[in-house]
Design an enzyme around this catalytic site. Structure first.
Site, PDB file in Angstrom:
ATOM      1  N   HIS A   1       0.856  -1.201   0.000  1.00 19.03           N
ATOM      2  CA  HIS A   1       0.000   0.000   0.000  1.00 19.03           C
ATOM      3  C   HIS A   1       0.882   1.238   0.000  1.00 19.03           C
ATOM      4  O   HIS A   1       2.094   1.138   0.129  1.00 19.03           O
ATOM      5  CB  HIS A   1      -1.011  -0.024   1.150  1.00 19.03           C
ATOM      6  CG  HIS A   1      -0.427   0.083   2.536  1.00 19.03           C
ATOM      7  ND1 HIS A   1       0.416  -0.863   3.070  1.00 19.03           N
ATOM      8  CD2 HIS A   1      -0.567   1.034   3.506  1.00 19.03           C
ATOM      9  CE1 HIS A   1       0.746  -0.517   4.306  1.00 19.03           C
ATOM     10  NE2 HIS A   1       0.172   0.635   4.589  1.00 19.03           N
TER      11      HIS A   1
ATOM     12  N   HIS B   1       1.331   3.967   1.908  1.00 20.16           N
ATOM     13  CA  HIS B   1       1.815   4.748   3.056  1.00 20.16           C
ATOM     14  C   HIS B   1       3.336   4.938   3.004  1.00 20.16           C
ATOM     15  O   HIS B   1       4.078   4.015   2.664  1.00 20.16           O
ATOM     16  CB  HIS B   1       1.409   4.083   4.372  1.00 20.16           C
ATOM     17  CG  HIS B   1      -0.034   4.302   4.723  1.00 20.16           C
ATOM     18  ND1 HIS B   1      -0.709   3.556   5.652  1.00 20.16           N
ATOM     19  CD2 HIS B   1      -0.939   5.194   4.242  1.00 20.16           C
ATOM     20  CE1 HIS B   1      -1.959   3.981   5.746  1.00 20.16           C
ATOM     21  NE2 HIS B   1      -2.129   4.971   4.894  1.00 20.16           N
TER      22      HIS B   1
ATOM     23  N   ASP C   1       5.677   5.009   5.125  1.00 14.69           N
ATOM     24  CA  ASP C   1       6.560   4.088   5.865  1.00 14.69           C
ATOM     25  C   ASP C   1       6.646   2.718   5.186  1.00 14.69           C
ATOM     26  O   ASP C   1       7.309   1.813   5.682  1.00 14.69           O
ATOM     27  CB  ASP C   1       6.150   3.969   7.339  1.00 14.69           C
ATOM     28  CG  ASP C   1       4.776   3.366   7.547  1.00 14.69           C
ATOM     29  OD1 ASP C   1       3.851   3.695   6.784  1.00 14.69           O
ATOM     30  OD2 ASP C   1       4.618   2.546   8.477  1.00 14.69           O
ATOM     31  N   HIS C   2       5.984   2.596   4.020  1.00 12.30           N
ATOM     32  CA  HIS C   2       6.073   1.369   3.214  1.00 12.30           C
ATOM     33  C   HIS C   2       6.676   1.600   1.828  1.00 12.30           C
ATOM     34  O   HIS C   2       7.044   0.647   1.154  1.00 12.30           O
ATOM     35  CB  HIS C   2       4.678   0.736   3.062  1.00 12.30           C
ATOM     36  CG  HIS C   2       4.123   0.266   4.376  1.00 12.30           C
ATOM     37  ND1 HIS C   2       4.029  -1.055   4.717  1.00 12.30           N
ATOM     38  CD2 HIS C   2       3.692   0.966   5.457  1.00 12.30           C
ATOM     39  CE1 HIS C   2       3.541  -1.159   5.946  1.00 12.30           C
ATOM     40  NE2 HIS C   2       3.329   0.057   6.412  1.00 12.30           N
TER      41      HIS C   2
ATOM     42  N   HIS D   1      -7.471  -0.879   5.598  1.00 16.86           N
ATOM     43  CA  HIS D   1      -6.443   0.045   6.121  1.00 16.86           C
ATOM     44  C   HIS D   1      -6.248   1.161   5.099  1.00 16.86           C
ATOM     45  O   HIS D   1      -6.270   2.346   5.438  1.00 16.86           O
ATOM     46  CB  HIS D   1      -5.161  -0.738   6.365  1.00 16.86           C
ATOM     47  CG  HIS D   1      -4.009   0.076   6.834  1.00 16.86           C
ATOM     48  ND1 HIS D   1      -3.943   0.647   8.089  1.00 16.86           N
ATOM     49  CD2 HIS D   1      -2.843   0.414   6.209  1.00 16.86           C
ATOM     50  CE1 HIS D   1      -2.795   1.308   8.213  1.00 16.86           C
ATOM     51  NE2 HIS D   1      -2.110   1.180   7.087  1.00 16.86           N
TER      52      HIS D   1
ATOM     53  N   ASP E   1      -0.118  -3.870   6.374  1.00 19.32           N
ATOM     54  CA  ASP E   1      -0.778  -3.358   7.584  1.00 19.32           C
ATOM     55  C   ASP E   1      -2.231  -3.803   7.669  1.00 19.32           C
ATOM     56  O   ASP E   1      -3.055  -3.130   8.290  1.00 19.32           O
ATOM     57  CB  ASP E   1      -0.736  -1.818   7.593  1.00 19.32           C
ATOM     58  CG  ASP E   1       0.652  -1.267   7.889  1.00 19.32           C
ATOM     59  OD1 ASP E   1       1.557  -2.055   8.213  1.00 19.32           O
ATOM     60  OD2 ASP E   1       0.808  -0.030   7.786  1.00 19.32           O
TER      61      ASP E   1
ATOM     62  N   HIS F   1       4.665  -4.517  11.074  1.00 14.17           N
ATOM     63  CA  HIS F   1       4.981  -3.792  12.315  1.00 14.17           C
ATOM     64  C   HIS F   1       5.098  -4.750  13.494  1.00 14.17           C
ATOM     65  O   HIS F   1       4.424  -5.784  13.530  1.00 14.17           O
ATOM     66  CB  HIS F   1       3.887  -2.762  12.665  1.00 14.17           C
ATOM     67  CG  HIS F   1       3.846  -1.571  11.764  1.00 14.17           C
ATOM     68  ND1 HIS F   1       4.630  -0.453  11.980  1.00 14.17           N
ATOM     69  CD2 HIS F   1       3.118  -1.316  10.664  1.00 14.17           C
ATOM     70  CE1 HIS F   1       4.373   0.445  11.030  1.00 14.17           C
ATOM     71  NE2 HIS F   1       3.467  -0.052  10.213  1.00 14.17           N
TER      72      HIS F   1
END
Ligand SMILES: [Zn+2]
Length: 242
Positions: A58, A60, A62-63, A114, A133, A171
């Site tokens: 996805h 985001h 942090d990905h 998410h 996530d 995570h």
């Protein structure tokens, strides 16, 4: 007979895991959700591996934040969910598509909730699923874009996978998830046993992943929710749980 995939966690930021997936036969290495390029590039180099592919579940940051740096450093091909904006994407992935690493094949399933375009990648023969996530050990992702119904359906799709599939989440949230699970499902002996195990692992500085589908069916309150309304009630309780 092909060699099994080697799957290695690379800790990043405060609690992310970026997974390196290596196929010794072809020499290919994929990095899953590189929010930061430095840690996976360093770990790959330490192991003598060259990253040839990026897979994004996805959008985001942090990905995906390390996508372009990984590509610049290695020339890797970036495959990511077709339904979202993914930096540097070369290959669009949606339900039923496949990723290949040497002779290993992963299939793409769509698991919105998410984010709306979130995907998971399932290696049936390797019994490994990269779930980003969406599903966490004893928990699930927050509903930033999707509805409770969508997330409930997505978790149902994942929990219907064979029970020996290993679950690679993005995570280290297991301890706080386990505390919530013990609160939400106090009579469940499997939950209290897993909470004790997770506390010991975290005290020892150990990673609690991968999980398995069997463990999630037994101990994850979100997976065990009986319908989407029950799921929605649990998700909002978790959002304010301390
Ligand atoms: Zn996310």
């Amino acid at each position: 007979m092909s060699s099994p995939l080697e799957i290695v966690p690379v800790p990043a930021f405060s609690d992310n895991y970026i997974w390196l997936v290596h196929d010794a036969d072809s020499g290919e290495t994929a990095v899953v959700d590189p929010g930061d390029a430095g840690p996976p590039l360093a770990e790959a180099e330490r192991r003598g591996w060259t990253i040839t592919q990026v897979w994004n579940t996805h959008w985001h940051p942090d990905h995906t934040g390390g996508n372009l740096s990984v590509k610049d450093a290695t020339g890797a091909t970036i495959s990511g969910t077709a339904a979202e904006t993914i930096a540097g994407r070369d290959v669009d992935l949606s339900e039923g598509d496949e990723v290949r690493l040497g002779s290993h094949t992963g299939r793409v399933i769509e698991v919105p909730g998410h984010t709306l375009g979130h995907i998971a990648i399932v290696f049936d023969e390797e019994r490994a699923a990269f779930v980003g996530d969406t599903l966490f050990a004893m928990g699930c992702g927050r509903l930033f874009e999707g509805t409770p119904q969508q997330m409930f359906d997505s978790l149902s799709k994942l929990s219907a996978l064979p029970e020996n599939i290993r679950v690679y989440c993005a995570h280290e949230y297991t301890l706080s998830n386990a505390r919530f699970a013990a609160y939400a499902d106090p009579e469940n002996a499997a939950v209290s046993a897993r909470l004790a195990k997770v506390e010991a692992m975290r005290d020892a500085g150990e990673i609690t992943l991968p999980s398995t589908i069997a463990e999630e069916r037994a101990t994850n309150p979100f997976v065990r929710a009986k319908d989407w309304e029950d799921f929605a009630r649990l998700r909002s309780a978790k959002d304010s749980f301390r």
